[in-house]
Motif scaffolding. Structure first.
Motif: not given
Lengths: 432, 300
Positions: A272-300
């Motif tokens: 579950e994520v929130q968008v600032m500054p609007s405050g709307f919430t949603s869920k992450i559908k997918a995270i991509y590194s080009m056409d590869e779908k990632l299981e997680e993303a962290f800095a950097p």
């Protein structure tokens, strides 16, 4: 991360599993900084023959007796003519364990802004102390800047031990007086002391035989093994949106991807994520590194996210998690370093403030104090910021920014001030 | 949990960040593309940065007219596959139109002429940012280069008056007529580029791999015999087994004797190399500050 190195060669290529360490050095002409860097580069085979030849030729032309290793880092004509480092020089070397990026900066007080710049991206700082001189004003200044920019790992390299007969007593006295000073600093997690002679090579790459009383690591071993993975904030999730990807193609007709680089925390599909500054919430559908779908993303990591719901999101917004949002604020309290040689700052200056991918207008409301960076004393009777001055101010912005304390996050806790008329970057700021 | 990524992933992530920042901060950016390995890697990263959309800027080739045919074939196929627009700035056209004058003699180089054509093509197209594959490890003047490097209205670089760059906040603001050069690969080394090409399986022009061709040795540098290389009476072409570490203008890019025929071979060779890759570039050997002087005037 998929590591395919073992698919390509029977023995896994160590170069494909190396990590990266960025460190900074600061120093002046005499403390052996160039010799130290030269030794690290030379002993790791990162100086090439044609570079060495070019240095030999220039050294001869200048009348230097030995090959002047400073000529390797001083790349500009003006620097070589004056025999000083003016700007930050970036140098690269690698061992089978790590790749290193050195931000080599001049040490003199008039180049504070270059030291601050070099320190802003570093995980580790090497402070050089001449064993004959001990802890001097310059040492304190460098330590203060490293601490201010939140470099968590400090190496105090007590150099030129050969000139004090490899004396343990001299070394221990320096350790003691540095510890006394550094107890007043706040962010440094770890200080490592190494007695060395960069000229002869003791404890740089190879262990010294002249100082059997020292049981610790050599400089290179420490650089190769120090753990910096915990330096990033992996708790509070922050994803400043840089760019919205809308392909407008038949195949990707409804695709709306939010592209950026994770500045903190861990994001996973389904979160579950929130968008600032609007405050709307949603869920992450997918995270991509080009056409590869990632299981997680962290800095950097740079990636592209899609969300379950259609929400209006644009550059300058930040995707966060609702359990630990940043505090949107128009009143910012910060430490700044003043960078402009042409303009000064006194109360009520107006600027553009750039914080992650967002730009707002900002006005200085109050200058609280400046810091004498040699003594760490506050200056309260002269509040005009000139080139290289560091101090504390409050700002009012035209729109809220998603501010974190710099102590918590170096990316979402930092900003620059831009002069609207000259477009110059006039200050760097760290949010308190 | 161990939240660390490899140095190649870090460099990739940084470069993609810079490319997206460039697309966002400038009105009309363009990517310089020479067909050399650095620009190939940069264009590959651009594909990644904006996927599944097309790259939101055109590619520009400053064509000296002195090309290896292999580079041109590769360029056209690469750009077609990418679906990008190609802008060509032609040195030959500028010479034919009498705008610039070619150096004469066997050691003549069109290298200096590229600067004029580059600046003219940028100006004609109204481009306000030109992304280049330059790396700080290449040459000592480049070691001082910024990611976002400001150019005045004459296209000149003022190395002593550069904007400080902190954290990953970049200031691309400019006055009318000024532009920026952007270097997404600033922190990459030659070795990083090769490792990345291998890890990502990026196809390269055949010139980078060992092959047999007619060459001459001039001023200690092995030069390929091509239509555009003027031979002197003492030049005796002979067959050599060579490859190129950099690919530029065919008249000033030297070859290396090498039997490295695969990426693994090349990486082993780079790891053992005792000369920088620009050690074979005749254009850098003209003086100690050759690169700094050319960069100040507006060179890549």
């Amino acid at each position: 991360m998929t590591d395919t190195s073992d698919l390509r060669s029977p023995t896994p290529d160590p170069y494909l599993s190396m990590d990266l360490l960025r460190f900074t050095t600061a120093g002046s002409v005499d403390d052996g900084k160039s010799t130290l860097i030269g030794r690290l580069l030379y002993d790791s085979k990162s100086i090439f023959e044609d570079q060495l030849e070019a240095m030999e030729t220039s050294s001869k032309a200048r009348g230097d007796e030995n090959v002047n290793l400073a000529l390797l880092t001083d790349g500009l004509k003006a620097e070589r003519e004056q025999g000083i480092t003016i700007d930050v020089a970036y140098r690269y070397f690698a061992t089978p364990r790590r790749k290193f990026i050195i931000a080599d900066t001049p040490g003199h007080i008039q180049y504070t802004r270059n030291m601050v710049t070099g320190a802003s991206t570093a995980n580790l700082a090497i402070l050089l102390i001449d064993a004959r001189k001990g802890v001097i004003e310059q040492t304190c200044r460098h330590a203060f800047i490293a601490d201010l920019l939140r470099i968590q790992h400090i190496v105090v390299c007590v150099n030129k031990m050969d000139l004090v007969d490899w004396s343990e007593e001299v070394y221990q006295n320096i350790v003691k007086s540095f510890r006394e000073f550094s107890s007043r600093l706040q962010n440094i997690v770890e200080v490592t002391f190494i007695p060395a002679s960069a000229l002869i090579g003791d404890n740089i790459v190879d262990k010294s035989t002249n100082m059997p009383w020292y049981q610790g690591p050599t400089l290179l071993y420490h650089l190769e093994s120090v753990y910096v993975g915990a330096d990033e904030n992996h708790v509070e999730a922050r994803f400043p949106v840089q760019w919205v990807i809308r392909p407008h193609s038949d195949e990707w007709h409804d695709f709306r991807g939010f592209a950026g680089r994770v500045a903190g925390g861990v994001f996973k599909p389904g979160d579950e994520v929130q968008v600032m500054p609007s405050g709307f919430t949603s869920k992450i559908k997918a995270i991509y590194s080009m056409d590869e779908k990632l299981e997680e993303a962290f800095a950097p990591m740079s990636c592209t996210m899609t969300l379950e719901d259609e929400i209006d999101i644009s550059r300058g917004d930040m995707i966060v998690k609702p359990n630990s949002p940043p505090e949107p604020s128009q009143d910012i309290e910060a430490m700044i370093c003043w960078f402009s040689s042409g303009k000064t700052l006194s109360g009520r200056g107006k600027f553009l403030l750039r914080h992650t991918s967002k730009e707002v207008k900002a006005m200085v409301r109050e200058v609280k104090y400046k810091v004498n960076i040699n003594t760490l004393h506050k200056i309260e009777d002269d509040l005009e910021f000139k080139l290289n001055d560091i101090g504390r101010i409050t700002l009012r912005t035209s729109a809220p920014i998603n501010a974190d304390a710099y102590k918590k996050n170096r990316i979402t806790g930092s900003f620059i001030l831009i002069d609207e008329h000259t477009n110059e970057t006039v200050a760097a700021g760290m949010i308190l | 949990m161990n939240y660390t990524i490899t140095h190649l992933k870090q460099l990739e992530s940084e470069a993609i960040y810079i490319l997206r920042e460039t697309a966002a901060q400038f009105e009309k950016p363009v990517m310089l593309f020479s067909g050399g390995k650095d620009s190939i890697v940069m264009a590959h990263l651009a594909k990644k940065a904006f996927w599944p959309a097309k790259v939101p800027f055109p590619l520009m080739h400053v064509d000296t007219g002195h090309n290896f045919p292999e580079t041109m074939e590769y360029r056209d196929a690469f750009i077609k596959e990418m679906g990008a627009k190609l802008v060509i700035g032609s040195v030959q056209d500028a010479i034919d139109a009498g705008k610039i004058k070619e150096e004469s003699g066997a050691r003549a180089s069109r290298n200096g002429l590229q600067t004029y054509v580059l600046l003219e093509t940028l100006e004609e197209g109204g481009y306000d940012a030109a992304m280049g594959g330059g790396r700080r490890d290449e040459e000592k003047a480049r070691a001082k280069e910024r990611f976002f490097s400001h150019r005045n209205e004459f296209g000149e670089w003022d190395p002593k008056n550069q904007r400080p760059e902190l954290w990953n906040v970049f200031n691309g603001r400019k006055h009318f007529g000024e532009h920026f050069r952007v270097f997404p690969l600033s922190n990459w080394t030659e070795m990083d580029v090769w490792q990345y090409i291998m890890a990502e399986e990026i196809p390269l022009p055949s010139l980078y791999f060992s092959h047999e061709r007619d060459c001459i040795i001039r001023d200690g540098v092995i030069m390929a015999v091509t239509d555009c290389l003027e031979l002197l009476p003492e030049d005796v072409p002979e067959k050599m087994t060579v490859r190129f570490r950099t690919i530029g203008d065919a008249t000033c890019t030297g070859a290396n004797l090498s039997t490295a025929a695969t990426l693994e071979d090349i990486i082993a060779e780079v790891a053992a190399a005792r000369q920088t890759e620009r050690g074979t570039r005749a254009d850098d050997k003209r003086s100690e500050t050759a690169m700094e002087d050319r960069k100040k005037a507006g060179y890549f």
